[in-house]
Write a protein that holds these residues in place. Structure first.
Motif, PDB file in Angstrom:
ATOM      1  N   HIS A   1       0.845  -1.190   0.000  1.00  0.00           N
ATOM      2  CA  HIS A   1       0.000   0.000   0.000  1.00  0.00           C
ATOM      3  C   HIS A   1       0.884   1.245   0.000  1.00  0.00           C
ATOM      4  O   HIS A   1       1.854   1.340   0.762  1.00  0.00           O
TER       5      HIS A   1
ATOM      6  N   THR B   1      -6.757   4.014   7.047  1.00  0.00           N
ATOM      7  CA  THR B   1      -6.959   5.174   6.182  1.00  0.00           C
ATOM      8  C   THR B   1      -8.327   5.794   6.428  1.00  0.00           C
ATOM      9  O   THR B   1      -9.338   5.089   6.421  1.00  0.00           O
TER      10      THR B   1
ATOM     11  N   ARG C   1      -9.586   1.283 -11.440  1.00  0.00           N
ATOM     12  CA  ARG C   1     -10.107   1.296 -10.071  1.00  0.00           C
ATOM     13  C   ARG C   1      -9.976   2.703  -9.509  1.00  0.00           C
ATOM     14  O   ARG C   1      -8.898   3.309  -9.557  1.00  0.00           O
TER      15      ARG C   1
ATOM     16  N   ILE D   1      -9.204   5.436  -7.033  1.00  0.00           N
ATOM     17  CA  ILE D   1      -8.323   5.499  -5.872  1.00  0.00           C
ATOM     18  C   ILE D   1      -8.782   6.596  -4.901  1.00  0.00           C
ATOM     19  O   ILE D   1      -8.991   6.351  -3.715  1.00  0.00           O
TER      20      ILE D   1
ATOM     21  N   PHE E   1     -11.241   8.960  -0.040  1.00  0.00           N
ATOM     22  CA  PHE E   1     -10.472   7.785  -0.411  1.00  0.00           C
ATOM     23  C   PHE E   1     -11.426   6.649  -0.794  1.00  0.00           C
ATOM     24  O   PHE E   1     -12.374   6.340  -0.069  1.00  0.00           O
ATOM     25  N   HIS E   2     -11.173   6.028  -1.942  1.00  0.00           N
ATOM     26  CA  HIS E   2     -12.030   4.953  -2.439  1.00  0.00           C
ATOM     27  C   HIS E   2     -11.384   3.579  -2.295  1.00  0.00           C
ATOM     28  O   HIS E   2     -12.038   2.619  -1.882  1.00  0.00           O
ATOM     29  N   SER E   3     -10.110   3.469  -2.649  1.00  0.00           N
ATOM     30  CA  SER E   3      -9.387   2.202  -2.531  1.00  0.00           C
ATOM     31  C   SER E   3      -7.896   2.513  -2.487  1.00  0.00           C
ATOM     32  O   SER E   3      -7.468   3.578  -2.939  1.00  0.00           O
ATOM     33  N   PRO E   4      -7.082   1.615  -1.933  1.00  0.00           N
ATOM     34  CA  PRO E   4      -5.660   1.918  -1.791  1.00  0.00           C
ATOM     35  C   PRO E   4      -4.912   1.851  -3.119  1.00  0.00           C
ATOM     36  O   PRO E   4      -5.239   1.052  -4.004  1.00  0.00           O
TER      37      PRO E   4
ATOM     38  N   TRP F   1      -7.097   7.300 -10.645  1.00  0.00           N
ATOM     39  CA  TRP F   1      -7.460   5.927 -10.998  1.00  0.00           C
ATOM     40  C   TRP F   1      -6.200   5.081 -11.146  1.00  0.00           C
ATOM     41  O   TRP F   1      -5.128   5.592 -11.462  1.00  0.00           O
TER      42      TRP F   1
ATOM     43  N   HIS G   1      -1.384   0.866  -4.894  1.00  0.00           N
ATOM     44  CA  HIS G   1      -0.320  -0.079  -4.609  1.00  0.00           C
ATOM     45  C   HIS G   1       0.956   0.307  -5.348  1.00  0.00           C
ATOM     46  O   HIS G   1       0.905   0.817  -6.473  1.00  0.00           O
TER      47      HIS G   1
END
Length: 278
Positions: free
Chosen positions: A45, A230, A136, A138, A93-96, A132, A98
């Motif tokens: 992450h 987060t 996805r 982010i 924040f939507h998703s981590p 994005w 990487h």
């Protein structure tokens, strides 16, 4: 100074997209800049707010303006006021993200507005950034950028109220090395962060200025250290400048379901205030 607001509003709706690979090296440099530890391996992450170091245009040095920013009139409107600052905004924040992913930032100018402040006219430009990676979502960030005229010599300075004390506190030393490294990470050549004669003689500040996003990163890191995980959303608002070679105290207090955060020099006014929700 007169501003043609209708001309500047022609920039409303302007868009741009930029992509960049998040490498282990950049991740390690970000952690080192903030004296933090964390995995830099592929798939790990990304540290919170590292996205501010990604997706910047490689503007040639010859194309920089007198303040060190890209010459005005490209993606951002050509606001004639000389002083430009990151005033704050919010992040959802939507998703981590990487390490090893390609991040794409799609930006849209949403509004240009003139407001009257205590020191004169201010021009606010609001930009929405959608990030994005691999199709996805982010995060979504609203950034508020403020432009202002240089104050005239002899203008009265207002009395600033000392910041309250938080139930939690952490002191950070804002060093020239920290400002230099953060400018390098973000490809930010704004001269107020490294050129002392420019900052004092041209823009009228008493010393070099701490970046707004750098303070936001410090407050975000503090929020995670206190609560863990987060946040779902962060909000920031710049209040007064924070200067180099001075301690900066991070404060935090719980209020309802929010964690309230703010930074301030010891005995000084609030520099940046923030809130985090999970």
């Amino acid at each position: 100074m007169e501003i043609d607001l209708e001309k500047l509003k022609d920039w409303n709706g302007r868009e741009e997209s930029v992509s960049e690979l998040l490498t282990p090296v950049l991740t390690a440099r970000f952690n080192a800049t903030f004296d933090r530890e964390g995995s830099c391996e592929l798939g790990a992450h990304a540290p919170l707010l590292l996205h501010h170091c990604l997706c910047h245009h490689a503007v040639p040095t010859a194309d920089l303006g007198s303040d060190g920013h890209a010459k005005r009139g490209g993606f951002l409107p050509p606001v004639p006021f000389p002083r430009r600052m990151w005033a704050g905004g919010s992040i959802r924040f939507h998703s981590p993200l990487h390490v090893g992913e390609i991040m794409t930032r799609h930006s849209t100018i949403c509004d240009v507005a003139i407001k009257q402040g205590s020191s004169g006219a201010l021009c606010f430009v609001t930009v929405i950034h959608n990030y994005w990676a691999n199709s996805r979502a982010i995060l979504t960030e609203q950034q508020d950028i403020v432009y202002r005229d240089t104050p005239t010599h002899g203008s009265a300075s207002k009395s600033l109220t000392p910041a309250p004390q938080g139930t939690e506190q952490r002191e950070i030393i804002i060093s020239p090395e920290l400002l230099f490294r953060y400018s390098a990470l973000t490809f930010n050549s704004h001269r107020i962060h490294y050129d002392l004669p420019y900052a004092t003689l041209e823009e009228g500040y008493p010393n070099l200025i701490t970046h707004g996003p750098l303070q936001a990163a410090l407050l975000a890191q503090y929020a995670v250290d206190l609560r863990g995980g987060t946040p779902a959303q962060l909000r920031f608002r710049g209040k007064t400048p924070a200067f180099v070679n001075s301690p900066l105290v991070l404060h935090a207090s719980e209020k309802d379901e929010e964690l309230k955060l703010w930074s301030a020099p010891p005995g000084g006014p609030i520099a940046m205030e923030a809130s985090a929700t999970w």
